[in-house]
Scaffold this active site. Structure first.
Site, mmCIF file in Angstrom:
data_model
loop_
_atom_site.group_PDB
_atom_site.id
_atom_site.type_symbol
_atom_site.label_atom_id
_atom_site.label_comp_id
_atom_site.label_asym_id
_atom_site.label_seq_id
_atom_site.Cartn_x
_atom_site.Cartn_y
_atom_site.Cartn_z
ATOM 1 N N TYR A 135 0.822 -1.217 0.000
ATOM 2 C CA TYR A 135 0.000 0.000 0.000
ATOM 3 C C TYR A 135 0.855 1.266 0.000
ATOM 4 O O TYR A 135 0.360 2.347 -0.301
ATOM 5 C CB TYR A 135 -0.942 0.023 1.216
ATOM 6 N N LYS A 186 3.260 -15.401 2.702
ATOM 7 C CA LYS A 186 3.223 -16.145 1.429
ATOM 8 C C LYS A 186 4.690 -16.385 1.073
ATOM 9 O O LYS A 186 5.173 -16.017 -0.007
ATOM 10 C CB LYS A 186 2.479 -15.292 0.384
ATOM 11 N N ASP A 218 -3.276 -17.995 1.739
ATOM 12 C CA ASP A 218 -4.415 -18.662 1.093
ATOM 13 C C ASP A 218 -5.017 -19.713 2.022
ATOM 14 O O ASP A 218 -6.236 -19.831 2.169
ATOM 15 C CB ASP A 218 -4.026 -19.255 -0.278
ATOM 16 N N ASP A 242 -5.684 -6.706 5.716
ATOM 17 C CA ASP A 242 -6.861 -5.986 5.240
ATOM 18 C C ASP A 242 -7.950 -6.992 4.848
ATOM 19 O O ASP A 242 -9.116 -6.898 5.264
ATOM 20 C CB ASP A 242 -6.435 -5.149 4.020
ATOM 21 N N ASP A 246 -11.450 -8.501 7.254
ATOM 22 C CA ASP A 246 -12.831 -8.375 6.765
ATOM 23 C C ASP A 246 -13.503 -9.739 6.750
ATOM 24 O O ASP A 246 -14.686 -9.876 7.089
ATOM 25 C CB ASP A 246 -12.857 -7.793 5.342
#
Ligand code: NAD
Length: 352
Positions: A135, A186, A218, A242, A246
């Protein structure tokens, strides 16, 4: 104590008003000053983070934020869009640690889209790094290649000290909970997160009581839905956090239930619900204010060191839920459906 109140856009002003109601009912010695951010900042001063708002935030001990954003700003130049105000204030205040507890209140077990036996008793803390990663990494942008084709670029990067300080927050919090940290990365494909894993392993030597595990993002996304109670503290980078936070919000029944704290190195913090500005329901008095009210509890706990009042607010939420009060997003058969403002009143009544 000084508190900056930044209601923002969409449902922001409605939900923040309920949180302020609760704070006022506690009769604490906190001075509150309001300022615009996001689309409201753009309307007031042509900037999603006006200088005066940033200064107020810097001069305050804590910031209570509603949410920013509205689709009507989507065509503005990127640096003028509401979300930029939010990213900038987090960066300017150096709020690198985002704490998102996902706790299922027993009364809401039926409001989750998952089976009650999968989610009941859930008590998970997701810790998301907030000021680094893809980001913020440079270079970024959309360029035109020599052949005329456009190319989008973002850069994932973390340095060692950024990883270590967020790791430390996770281990410290785990020490006060069930002493389990799951670091999500990852590392099989991304070197940035290979370094992330190495630093987490090095850091774990300082916390022999904490059990450290690693999970690819994942798999973590899948495990959160399959068996979320296996987790105690989850720590991860900005973009993975992020998305996973959620996802975790739905375990708790609604994103309207999920508070958050963003802390700097000395526990100054910005407190906000995990959801956005929900323009689809703004101005209708139907938004769930509980994530914002629970963010106030986190503020009392982490910045104002006032555990007693933090518990008081959390217990008032439990009481109101036990009394059957529900906003539209968490309503089930046999409950009392109330609006945003009435839910705020129910919490104040439960406090008293
Ligand atoms: P959103 O979180 O605003 O809404 C997603 C869905 O959840 C919507 O259906 C909404 O009605 C519902 N919802 C959200 N909060 C709720 C609440 N308190 N009570 C009941 N229902 C609630 O996400 P979105 O729709 O993807 O984004 C809308 C705007 O919010 C965009 O401009 C986006 O950029 C912005 N946004 C801001 C933040 C933030 O301020 N921290 C975070 C995410 C999105």
């Amino acid at each position: 104590m000084k508190l900056a109140i930044l209601p923002g856009d969409g449902i922001g002003p409605e939900i923040v008003a309920q949180a302020v109601k609760v704070l006022n009912a506690l009769k604490l010695n906190i001075s509150m000053t309001e300022a615009p951010i996001g689309g409201a900042g753009y309307e007031a001063a042509g900037d999603p983070l006006p200088d005066a708002t940033l200064q107020l935030a810097k001069d305050s001990d804590a910031v209570l934020l509603g949410a920013v954003g509205d689709w009507k700003y989507d065509k503005l130049e990127r640096h003028l869009r509401p979300e930029r105000g939010l990213l900038r204030i987090r960066k300017e205040l150096n709020l690198f640690a985002n704490l998102r507890p996902a706790l299922l209140y027993p009364e809401l077990a039926d409001a989750s889209t998952l089976k009650p036996e999968v989610v009941s008793g859930l008590d998970l803390m997701i810790i998301r790094e907030l000021t680094g990663d893809i980001y913020f990494g440079q270079p970024r942008g959309i360029t035109t290649l020599e052949n005329g084709e456009r190319e989008g670029i973002n850069t994932m990067r973390y340095n060692e000290s950024e990883i270590r300080r967020i790791g430390r927050v996770a281990f410290d919090i785990a020490m006060k909970r069930n002493k389990k940290v799951c670091s999500v990365d990852k590392a099989n494909v991304l070197e940035t997160t290979e370094l992330w894993r190495q630093v987490m392993i090095e850091l774990s030597a300082e916390y022999p009581e904490v059990e450290l595990s690693h999970m690819y993002v994942d798999n973590a996304a899948m495990q959160l839905i399959r068996a979320p109670k296996q987790f105690d503290v989850m720590v991860t980078g900005n973009i993975f956090g992020d998305i996973l936070s959620d996802e975790a919000s739905m375990l708790t029944g609604s994103i309207g239930m999920l508070p958050s704290a963003s802390l700097d190195a000395s526990n100054k913090g910005m407190y906000e619900p995990s959801h956005g500005s929900a323009p689809d329901i703004a101005g209708k008095d139907i938004a769930n204010p509980l994530a914002t009210i629970l963010s106030v509890a986190m503020m009392l706990r982490y910045t104002f060191n006032d555990e007693a009042n933090a518990l008081k607010v959390e217990n008032a939420v439990k009481t109101a839920l036990a009394q059957g009060y529900r906003t539209a997003d968490i309503v089930t058969d046999g409950c009392k459906k109330v609006g945003c403002s009435a839910m705020g009143d129910a919490i104040v009544a439960a406090l008293n």
